[in-house]
Design an enzyme around this catalytic site. Sequence first.
Site, short mmCIF file in Angstrom:
data_model
loop_
_atom_site.label_atom_id
_atom_site.label_comp_id
_atom_site.label_asym_id
_atom_site.label_seq_id
_atom_site.Cartn_x
_atom_site.Cartn_y
_atom_site.Cartn_z
N ASP A 199 0.85 -1.18 0.00
CA ASP A 199 0.00 0.00 0.00
C ASP A 199 0.89 1.24 0.00
O ASP A 199 2.10 1.15 -0.20
CB ASP A 199 -0.96 -0.02 1.20
CG ASP A 199 -0.22 -0.10 2.54
OD1 ASP A 199 1.00 0.17 2.56
OD2 ASP A 199 -0.85 -0.46 3.54
N CYS A 202 4.16 1.50 2.18
CA CYS A 202 5.15 0.42 2.06
C CYS A 202 6.58 0.88 2.34
O CYS A 202 7.35 0.16 2.98
CB CYS A 202 5.05 -0.25 0.70
SG CYS A 202 5.47 0.80 -0.70
N HIS A 405 7.06 0.70 -5.00
CA HIS A 405 6.86 -0.30 -3.94
C HIS A 405 8.21 -0.80 -3.44
O HIS A 405 9.11 -1.08 -4.23
CB HIS A 405 6.03 -1.47 -4.46
CG HIS A 405 5.84 -2.55 -3.44
ND1 HIS A 405 5.19 -2.32 -2.25
CD2 HIS A 405 6.25 -3.84 -3.41
CE1 HIS A 405 5.19 -3.44 -1.53
NE2 HIS A 405 5.83 -4.36 -2.21
#
Length: 441
Positions: A199, A202, A405
């Site tokens: 999300d 992260c 990410h």
Amino acid sequence: MSSHMCHESDSGTKDVQNIQTAQFKTMNKNVNSSCDSGRQSQHKKAKKDHGSTPATLGQKADVKDGALEKDAYSVGHERSIEVNVAMKKQAKKEAKSTHVDSHSSQQHLISTSAAEDENSEMDLYRGEEEIEQELIEKHLSKSVPPVAVGESQSSVLAPEDLQTYSKREWKGNTTKSRLIRKGYETIANIFDLRRVRGDNYCALRATLFQVLSQSEQLPAWSQDPDIIKIESDKDLIQDWQFPFESKRSKVELMEQCLELLKKRLQEAVQCKSPMERELICQQVFVGLDEEYELLEALKFLMLRNAIQLHSDMVKGSDVPEFCWLLFARDTSKCPQTLLTNHLRHVGFSGGLEQVEMCLLGHSLQQTIQVYRLYKSDTEEFITYYPSHHREDWPCLCLLTEDDRHYNALVPKSQTSTKFNKYGRPMWNQPSGGQSYITTRL
């Protein structure tokens, strides 16, 4: 009379031919004959049995002793309904065994799970197949009462071999796939992968995990007794947003977050073994309020550090190079706009940008060393956030495939990999021959 009966017989035969189908020819023959007899009996009430067909007579012969004769049309109609119901049931049974029905059921399952989770955090980074599989697993897990915190509830998964993960997730033969696999291969003999929930938190989550799992001494900022006092910053806190509800004021809630962060850091440093640190991480990273309180505390440390750095810039004092980039943006000319346009949205609608990763590392007094796999054949394969203290600050290793990410990297067994005093690995040559790691550690 005889010719009239022949005429009726021909009419009945024609009606049967129009109604019956190839699949149910034998089954429907008696039903249609009964219907024909019923219609004749209604038109010729005085001659009740005159228009009966051989099939109708056969039905009468089957009636047991003294039973009342049923209306032939009603019987035929009921049998027609029974045949239609049987046909529909058979069709449904066959359809359920087809791939189309299986796919439809799966889509229904996914849509149901998605509806139930519509208020949960959005995952912007993972592939569609992975998200779909996670939704299916969540749906199935709801039927089993949880007895303990398990892998499926954790926001940081157990260690995984990098090569195995790479081959599973990057099977293609595109230029990008080969580049990413090359990056994984370069560090596969040094690290294992710990996947982090994908999300907008992260980057913060992966960094916090590394801090709790690797810290051996408390950083200087955590030993400041005033670290949890934010009275002087209360005006800024009024614009803060938290991912959980509380009856406390925002100032009180932030002080609680900072107190919890300080407590968890002290517990981690006092651990006597990696297993004890792992236990703390398993207690923290389960997606409950405590985890998000710690993440919000990190964001506040970033804001407080930005206030100090901006003040130093205004005074003309020396500041790290990233500060000029941070406050050169039109959306973050000062700490107030940095909070309004960036920090308050982290975790909700956006993640950390690279210059903000520098601010995070500087705030924690840790060097965040990131392996950027999509740049595995360039000098930017390894990037330090920030870079000016990488020789004297502890090092935290993260991995990214796209600068959005982040996952955590943990060292393999000390028997197979050597590390220097700063926690950085001593390199081994990858199997491909030439090493693409060009940045000095």
